[in-house]
Design a protein around this motif. Structure first.
Motif, PDB file in Angstrom:
ATOM      1  N   VAL A  75       0.876  -1.144   0.192  1.00 30.34           N
ATOM      2  CA  VAL A  75      -0.024  -0.086   0.041  1.00 30.34           C
ATOM      3  C   VAL A  75       0.974   1.225   0.078  1.00 30.34           C
ATOM      4  O   VAL A  75       0.597   2.113  -0.913  1.00 30.34           O
ATOM      5  CB  VAL A  75      -0.751   0.153   1.319  1.00 30.34           C
ATOM      6  CG1 VAL A  75      -1.745   1.278   1.413  1.00 30.34           C
ATOM      7  CG2 VAL A  75      -2.013  -1.002   1.087  1.00 30.34           C
ATOM      8  N   LEU A  78       2.210   1.678  -3.180  1.00 34.51           N
ATOM      9  CA  LEU A  78       1.277   2.184  -4.475  1.00 34.51           C
ATOM     10  C   LEU A  78       1.240   3.615  -4.394  1.00 34.51           C
ATOM     11  O   LEU A  78       0.935   4.243  -5.536  1.00 34.51           O
ATOM     12  CB  LEU A  78      -0.072   1.487  -3.954  1.00 34.51           C
ATOM     13  CG  LEU A  78      -1.356   1.979  -4.733  1.00 34.51           C
ATOM     14  CD1 LEU A  78      -1.337   1.363  -6.325  1.00 34.51           C
ATOM     15  CD2 LEU A  78      -2.790   1.385  -4.208  1.00 34.51           C
ATOM     16  N   PHE A  79       1.323   4.369  -3.297  1.00 30.51           N
ATOM     17  CA  PHE A  79       0.875   5.780  -3.097  1.00 30.51           C
ATOM     18  C   PHE A  79       2.244   6.356  -3.327  1.00 30.51           C
ATOM     19  O   PHE A  79       2.641   7.698  -3.772  1.00 30.51           O
ATOM     20  CB  PHE A  79       0.603   6.089  -1.695  1.00 30.51           C
ATOM     21  CG  PHE A  79      -0.954   5.923  -1.804  1.00 30.51           C
ATOM     22  CD1 PHE A  79      -1.918   6.567  -2.510  1.00 30.51           C
ATOM     23  CD2 PHE A  79      -1.115   4.746  -1.155  1.00 30.51           C
ATOM     24  CE1 PHE A  79      -3.208   6.230  -2.093  1.00 30.51           C
ATOM     25  CE2 PHE A  79      -2.892   4.516  -1.056  1.00 30.51           C
ATOM     26  CZ  PHE A  79      -3.607   5.207  -1.605  1.00 30.51           C
ATOM     27  N   LEU A  80       3.600   5.858  -3.179  1.00 27.99           N
ATOM     28  CA  LEU A  80       4.793   6.707  -2.922  1.00 27.99           C
ATOM     29  C   LEU A  80       5.954   5.995  -3.895  1.00 27.99           C
ATOM     30  O   LEU A  80       6.832   6.715  -4.290  1.00 27.99           O
ATOM     31  CB  LEU A  80       5.398   6.420  -1.431  1.00 27.99           C
ATOM     32  CG  LEU A  80       4.613   7.057  -0.502  1.00 27.99           C
ATOM     33  CD1 LEU A  80       5.224   6.946   0.872  1.00 27.99           C
ATOM     34  CD2 LEU A  80       4.291   8.561  -0.558  1.00 27.99           C
ATOM     35  N   ARG A  82       5.536   3.332  -7.027  1.00 25.17           N
ATOM     36  CA  ARG A  82       4.745   2.559  -7.906  1.00 25.17           C
ATOM     37  C   ARG A  82       5.863   1.661  -8.424  1.00 25.17           C
ATOM     38  O   ARG A  82       5.468   0.494  -8.908  1.00 25.17           O
ATOM     39  CB  ARG A  82       4.009   3.243  -8.691  1.00 25.17           C
ATOM     40  CG  ARG A  82       2.593   3.754  -8.179  1.00 25.17           C
ATOM     41  CD  ARG A  82       1.507   4.258  -9.028  1.00 25.17           C
ATOM     42  NE  ARG A  82       0.222   4.894  -8.177  1.00 25.17           N
ATOM     43  CZ  ARG A  82      -0.527   5.566  -8.812  1.00 25.17           C
ATOM     44  NH1 ARG A  82      -0.752   5.210 -10.141  1.00 25.17           N
ATOM     45  NH2 ARG A  82      -1.577   5.971  -8.214  1.00 25.17           N
TER      46      ARG A  82
END
Length: 336
Positions: A75, A78-80, A82
């Motif tokens: 997770v 996914l945000f920081l 990819r």
């Protein structure tokens, strides 16, 4: 008179998009490296599940929570970061392979011509004074066979008094005991390589067939000290391999997580009973179960359900397993 002041305008054509600062690029690169390192560490932790000894035992206990850690790292990626998500696929796939044999499974519907048998088992925690309460709670589950481990003298006396009326057939030795609604034959104590008795075997005579019931209280595991436990697990595996009974169930406190490599010998000779309640069947500690160290193995029995229940004030949850016993062959049926 002077002229009006000229209006000032902003030339927007000269504005250029800002490029990431070097410090921002370095920060993102550092984040990607940290996530990649975390994924590598988790991959090694999962692979350790297949390493015999204390390393494998510790890795097996942490295996479900290693998956949780992997999910959190994914997770964050996914945000920081990819770009490193693909790198996390490797530890995720290896974790899935490692956890698969311990996942919950479906039960089966009882056959109309088979005898149902419910077997419950619990470590009642020696010197806790809660054996009688555990016995009462387990009997309330309408069990046919009740197996208790980590019994001391007082808890054995208390449990026997609580179960005597409804479960008239019993056998106890060392730290283990079994109580049954059905007659018990061929009661045998088992040392499994130790100098004292922490296991037993009895034959329970159900209306349609005999069932060999093993009750095990494996030795504890401490840093650098797990030889006794491993020896007992090897011993129970050899005992069931030599057992000619058509139906066998083994219950108790194995002091080994579901994926522990020390259970491989038992798994190769018996079917590990999967929880059927959609959970991983964690049993210890009872207040916040983090690991399944109380297990059920069968051979020649159909498993219909298996779950866990709180009973008494023990630090272990009880296992509750319903199986069915096939009809005894006419030639092997006992005489009147």
């Amino acid at each position: 008179m002077g002229g009006l002041p000229e209006e000032r305008t902003i030339d927007t054509t000269s504005v250029r998009p800002t490029t990431p600062r070097p410090s921002s690029r370095r920060s993102r690169a550092r984040t990607r490296r940290l996530i990649a390192v975390a994924g590598l560490i988790l991959l090694v932790a999962v692979i350790c599940v297949w390493v015999p000894g204390l390393i494998g035992t510790a890795a097996a206990a942490a295996l479900p929570w290693t998956g949780v850690a992997l999910a959190i790292v994914a997770v964050i990626a996914l945000f920081l970061a990819r770009r490193v998500l693909l790198l996390l696929l490797v530890p995720a796939l290896v974790w899935a392979v490692a956890i698969f044999p311990s996942l919950p499974g479906p039960g089966t519907s009882p056959a109309t011509d088979a005898t149902p048998l419910t077997v419950v088992s619990q470590n009642v925690r020696a010197h806790s004074g809660g054996a009688a309460a555990s016995a009462d709670d387990l009997a309330a589950l309408d069990a046919d066979v009740i197996a208790l481990t980590e019994l001391d003298g007082d808890s054995l006396t208390a449990a026997s008094a609580a179960l005597a009326e409804e479960y008239p057939h019993s056998y106890a030795i060392g730290t283990v005991g079994v109580w049954s609604r059905f007659p018990i034959d061929d009661a045998v104590p088992l040392t499994l390589g130790l100098d004292w008795k922490r296991a037993l075997r009895v034959s329970v005579r159900t209306p349609d067939a005999d069932v060999a019931v093993y009750v095990l209280h494996a030795a504890s595991v401490r840093p650098g000290q797990q030889h006794d436990r491993d020896m007992m697990l090897e011993g129970i595996a050899q005992a069931v391999a030599d057992d000619e009974a058509g139906s066998i169930i083994v219950v108790g406190d194995f002091n080994a997580a579901s994926a522990d490599p020390a259970l491989s010998a038992v798994r190769s000779r018996l079917d590990w009973v999967r929880p059927t309640d959609g959970t991983l069947g964690m049993t210890w500690p009872a207040a916040l179960p983090l690991v399944r160290i109380d297990h059920v193995f069968v051979r020649g029995l159909d498993v219909h359900s298996s779950t866990t229940r709180r009973a008494g004030n023990s630090d272990h949850l009880a296992t509750v397993t319903s199986v069915s016993v096939g009809i005894r062959d006419a030639d092997s049926a006992p005489g009147p």
